[in-house]
Design an enzyme around this catalytic site. Structure first.
Site, PDB file in Angstrom:
ATOM      1  N   ASP A 192      11.268  22.968  37.284  1.00 52.26           N
ATOM      2  CA  ASP A 192      12.170  23.356  38.072  1.00 52.26           C
ATOM      3  C   ASP A 192      12.376  21.879  38.839  1.00 52.26           C
ATOM      4  OD1 ASP A 192       9.698  23.539  39.814  1.00 52.26           O
ATOM      5  OD2 ASP A 192      11.281  25.175  40.922  1.00 52.26           O
ATOM      6  N   GLU A 202       8.080  31.205  39.325  1.00 52.87           N
ATOM      7  CA  GLU A 202       9.349  30.727  39.277  1.00 52.87           C
ATOM      8  C   GLU A 202      10.963  31.778  39.967  1.00 52.87           C
ATOM      9  OE1 GLU A 202      12.138  31.394  35.185  1.00 52.87           O
ATOM     10  OE2 GLU A 202      10.398  31.398  35.071  1.00 52.87           O
ATOM     11  N   ASP A 213       2.226  21.416  38.802  1.00 56.42           N
ATOM     12  CA  ASP A 213       2.804  20.282  40.167  1.00 56.42           C
ATOM     13  C   ASP A 213       3.213  19.318  39.545  1.00 56.42           C
ATOM     14  OD1 ASP A 213       2.423  18.618  42.261  1.00 56.42           O
ATOM     15  OD2 ASP A 213       0.236  19.784  42.713  1.00 56.42           O
TER      16      ASP A 213
END
Length: 228
Positions: A168, A209, A132
């Site tokens: 990401d 992902e 997170d």
């Protein structure tokens, strides 16, 4: 006695009610795969029979896809997965119920008290994948990649051990690089852009992902524990 961590690096522990079958696995299977009770230190290799070649730790395994892949690909390695979200723990247990993996153990809670109990130099690889990012500034203290975590991992990881990080979120990427590059115990292994843009062959995609990849580009980082 270890004090409880002041800040959580995860959100809720429970979401929707678990399916009865997964709740049953939490009740019946999880105790046998959990960490030993008590507060004293222990050697993680002692959790496995036969003794593993190495012990790896995945912090925040999500639904367990990456952990299960690594366990199957490395049957002589003991892998400990830490995950506080019980839905993810239940999903991993369902994989293990379908096909047992004797080289997997589970810590279904905040990983930091566990890190305080492992013996120094006992880990050969650590994964922190798509944690997170806690994007709001007031929540940055909740990020698991921090100086305190890296300090403890530096104690637990043997010389040459690998630390794998992935995200990401570009804000979290900058944060992770800032903290790891300035830490004296870790060296970034990248030598070309492909080293962080391309997922290595032994780094399978997670469900998270695969869902996020259409909107954002994942970045894969690998560091080694410098010799003491």
């Amino acid at each position: 006695m270890t004090d409880a961590p002041k800040h959580r690096f995860y959100g809720r522990r429970k979401g929707r009610p678990l399916r009865p079958t997964r709740q049953s696995l939490l009740d019946t299977m999880l105790p046998a795969l959990s960490m030993p009770e008590g507060e004293g230190p222990f050697e993680p290799a002692s959790l496995f029979d036969p003794a593993p070649r190495e012990v790896w730790l995945e912090i925040g395994f999500g639904n367990g896809e990456h952990l299960v892949w690594q366990a199957d690909a490395n049957p002589d390695v003991g892998i400990i997965g830490a995950e506080p979200f019980l839905s993810g723990v239940g999903r991993l247990l369902s994989y293990l119920d379908e096909r047992p993996r004797p080289n997997v153990r589970i810590h279904a809670d905040d990983v930091r008290p566990l890190l305080d109990r492992l013996t120094p130099g006992s880990l050969s690889r650590v994964f922190i994948l798509f944690a997170d990012p806690w994007p709001k500034t007031r929540h940055h203290e909740r990020r698991i990649v921090s100086t305190a975590t890296l300090d403890r991992l530096a104690v637990l990881m043997r010389d040459g051990a690998e630390l794998r990080l992935a995200t990401d979120d570009m804000g979290y990427l900058r944060w992770m690089l800032e903290h790891t590059l300035r830490h004296p115990a870790f060296e970034w292994t990248a030598r070309r852009p492909g080293d962080w843009r391309e997922r290595p062959a032994d780094w399978p995609p997670t469900r998270y992902e695969q869902k996020a990849i259409t909107g954002r580009k994942p970045i894969y980082l690998s560091f080694v524990r410098r010799p003491r």
